[in-house]
Design an enzyme around this catalytic site. Structure first.
Site, PDB file in Angstrom:
ATOM      1  N   ALA A  12       0.817  -1.216   0.000  1.00  0.00           N
ATOM      2  CA  ALA A  12       0.000   0.000   0.000  1.00  0.00           C
ATOM      3  C   ALA A  12       0.850   1.265   0.000  1.00  0.00           C
ATOM      4  O   ALA A  12       0.494   2.260  -0.626  1.00  0.00           O
ATOM      5  CB  ALA A  12      -0.930  -0.004   1.213  1.00  0.00           C
ATOM      6  N   GLU A  13       1.977   1.227   0.693  1.00  0.00           N
ATOM      7  CA  GLU A  13       2.799   2.427   0.841  1.00  0.00           C
ATOM      8  C   GLU A  13       3.659   2.716  -0.390  1.00  0.00           C
ATOM      9  O   GLU A  13       3.783   3.879  -0.795  1.00  0.00           O
ATOM     10  CB  GLU A  13       3.708   2.290   2.067  1.00  0.00           C
ATOM     11  CG  GLU A  13       2.973   2.287   3.410  1.00  0.00           C
ATOM     12  CD  GLU A  13       2.451   3.664   3.797  1.00  0.00           C
ATOM     13  OE1 GLU A  13       2.646   4.617   3.025  1.00  0.00           O
ATOM     14  OE2 GLU A  13       1.840   3.778   4.866  1.00  0.00           O
ATOM     15  N   SER A  14       4.257   1.666  -0.981  1.00  0.00           N
ATOM     16  CA  SER A  14       5.235   1.944  -2.050  1.00  0.00           C
ATOM     17  C   SER A  14       5.244   0.908  -3.159  1.00  0.00           C
ATOM     18  O   SER A  14       6.138   0.933  -4.011  1.00  0.00           O
ATOM     19  CB  SER A  14       6.638   2.012  -1.434  1.00  0.00           C
ATOM     20  OG  SER A  14       7.039   0.737  -0.958  1.00  0.00           O
TER      21      SER A  14
END
Length: 542
Positions: free
Chosen positions: A434-436
């Site tokens: 989700a972040e990167s």
């Protein structure tokens, strides 16, 4: 007809898009969406309708709304298939359908239909299906000495089991797995984290009995070689694609007694149903001994699932949409447009390449030429062997993050951090995704977060890590989510919300709305929490 899938997810390769192709329709998969390529794709492909079934980092709330607006502007009906209902109805499916202004929703959950209708969206129930060109009996029977008595193809998610998530899954584990271990029935467990389940069962799974998650091709072989496959439903109403695939390959299904399964299967006729650990032990003992009766049920199950292929689901979708007046039952316009696109008999992604096999070429050589794995090439073209023919068209999928050495290295670090801090690797995978996107988008965000786990400088300093170092960035992210889980008493959504939105914001929202706190969070946070929980629920599944 022409159907455009707004998706990037490669898991679709053995799902509904192939069903439409098998039914004689043309399918385009959008790939990564941008503001410029969607209008161009709609103009070039001219679909009869659009379908969306999945989720991913490319479909942010803003992009969902934009896709809906573009569909309306192009006057193309947008259809949403809610595969994760009822578990994610309020958290994900219904908000997405509303945001995208869906013209119709198909949901795998019959009891979810009224919720869509109450929100002003027409809806109908439709179960998952399976791909018969990929999943079916082997060409020759597996010798008895090579067969697996019992197979469990599922990831148990010990972290979610430990807390409030998946209470029905916890009951399924107790009913179906505990007696398997207590009676020392020989079995193989496919999927992550079975080795961590000893505290919950009181029995250890033999190390040589745990196997890694199988690929689709490997799963086909597992099902073909297993006498009995135990299926762990996460919902009373849920019918999983694994069930249909296993039955199609000739395995006998054993699952909890659940009303939802009776939509397709009949206990004692084409599957086994258990309501207690004692009944599970009795059923396993009886049908492992009575091979003749077991084969009768296996044969009947193969006949049962023939009516539940994705081709049948595709035909049902079009029939419903025609009856509802959403699409016209007139193929004249579609026939006039067919010359513009090469008909491959399978879905094509807008970013894919098409390769015509030349004399002397091998599947391995083609995979090497395009820099992708031979497994992905097989899966993209539904090839159960390496045999190809001169002149055959092959879909060459675009390279994805998983093809890169960097991504494999990141996942090894995530696994190591999970062991170090006693966390479920699926949780860290979900955050990194989700972040990167596993480090593919690890640069500085507008909020000042950086790296694979997107740590802010103040947070990294407080944890004593250098966020510019990839390994330390992952360690920092693992430490931080561990700290948040402790602070929020193991409440996974609250911990994830705090990771994204901040601890104080989550506390204030919880004080105002109690268990409905997520409704007060920004859309970005709602999307973030839902995305990771959905990732964890699907990780390890076949």
């Amino acid at each position: 007809m022409r159907i455009l899938f707004l998706e990037k997810n490669q898991a679709l390769l053995h799902g509904l898009p192939h069903g439409f192709c098998d039914a004689g329709h043309q399918v385009m998969i959008s790939g990564l969406l941008t503001e410029s390529n969607l209008p161009a794709l709609l103009q070039r492909f001219q679909p009869d309708f659009i379908m969306m079934t999945g989720w991913g980092p490319e479909l942010t709330p803003t992009q969902q709304a934009y896709a809906g607006e573009q569909a309306k502007k192009a006057r193309v009906p947008l259809i949403y298939w809610a595969e994760q209902d009822p578990a994610f109805l309020d958290m994900w499916s219904l908000p997405v359908a509303l945001r995208m202004q869906a013209d119709f929703v198909f949901t795998v959950s019959p009891e979810s239909v009224p919720s869509y209708e109450a929100a002003g969206i027409r809806a109908a129930h439709m179960d998952v299906g399976y791909d018969p060109k990929w999943y079916g009996p082997g060409e020759s029977p597996t010798p008895d000495e090579s067969r697996t008595p019992v197979a469990v193809v599922f990831s148990p998610f010990p972290y979610m089991y430990r807390h409030q998530w998946g209470h029905e899954l916890a009951d399924a584990l107790h009913t179906l797995i505990w007696p398997l271990l207590a009676k020392r029935i020989p079995a193989r467990f496919y999927g992550k984290e079975w080795g961590q389940m000893q505290p919950f069962f009181g029995w250890s799974i033999p190390q040589n009995g745990t196997m890694s998650k199988p690929s689709p091709l490997e799963a086909r072989r597992v099902y073909q070689e297993a006498d009995i496959v135990i299926e762990l439903q996460s919902s009373e109403q849920h019918i999983s694609q694994r069930m249909l695939e296993a039955a199609a390959c000739g395995s006998l299904l054993l699952a909890r007694e659940a009303s939802g399964l009776r939509r397709i299967f009949t206990p004692g006729h084409d599957r086994l149903a258990s309501s207690s650990p004692l009944q599970t032990a009795e059923l396993l003992s009886y049908y492992m001994e009575k091979s003749g009766e077991r084969r009768e049920l296996q044969a009947q199950a193969m006949r049962t699932v023939q009516a539940h292929t994705y081709e049948q689901r595709a035909k049902s979708i079009i029939r419903t949409l025609v009856e509802e007046g959403i699409v016209a039952n007139d193929r004249t316009a579609s026939m006039q447009r067919e010359e513009k696109f090469l008909r491959l008999g399978q879905p094509i992604c807008s970013s894919d390449t098409v390769h015509a096999v030349k004399p002397g070429e091998s599947l391995w050589g083609i995979a090497q030429t395009y820099g992708i794995s031979i497994e992905r090439l097989r899966e993209a073209n539904r090839l159960v062997s390496d045999l190809i023919q001169i002149g055959q068209f092959l879909r060459i999928p675009q390279r994805i993050a998983e093809d890169d050495e960097q991504c494999r290295r990141v996942k090894k670090w995530l696994d190591k951090a999970a062991r170090l801090f006693q966390l479920d690797p699926c949780l860290l995978y979900g955050i990194a995704y989700a972040e990167s996107d596993f480090g593919q988008n690890a640069g500085m965000s507008t909020a000042g977060a950086f790296g694979i786990m997107q740590l802010k400088q103040k947070t990294a300093q407080g944890l004593g890590v250098d966020r510019n170092d990839p390994w330390q960035n992952i360690v920092g992210g693992a430490m931080y989510i561990k700290e948040l889980l402790h602070e929020f008493a193991g409440d996974l959504p609250m911990a994830l919300g705090a990771y994204n939105w901040g601890k104080n914001h989550v506390r204030m929202a919880a004080q105002q709305a109690d268990k409905q706190w997520l409704l007060l969070a920004p859309e970005e946070t709602q999307h973030y929490v839902a995305k990771i929980v959905k990732y964890m629920s699907e990780a390890g599944s076949v």
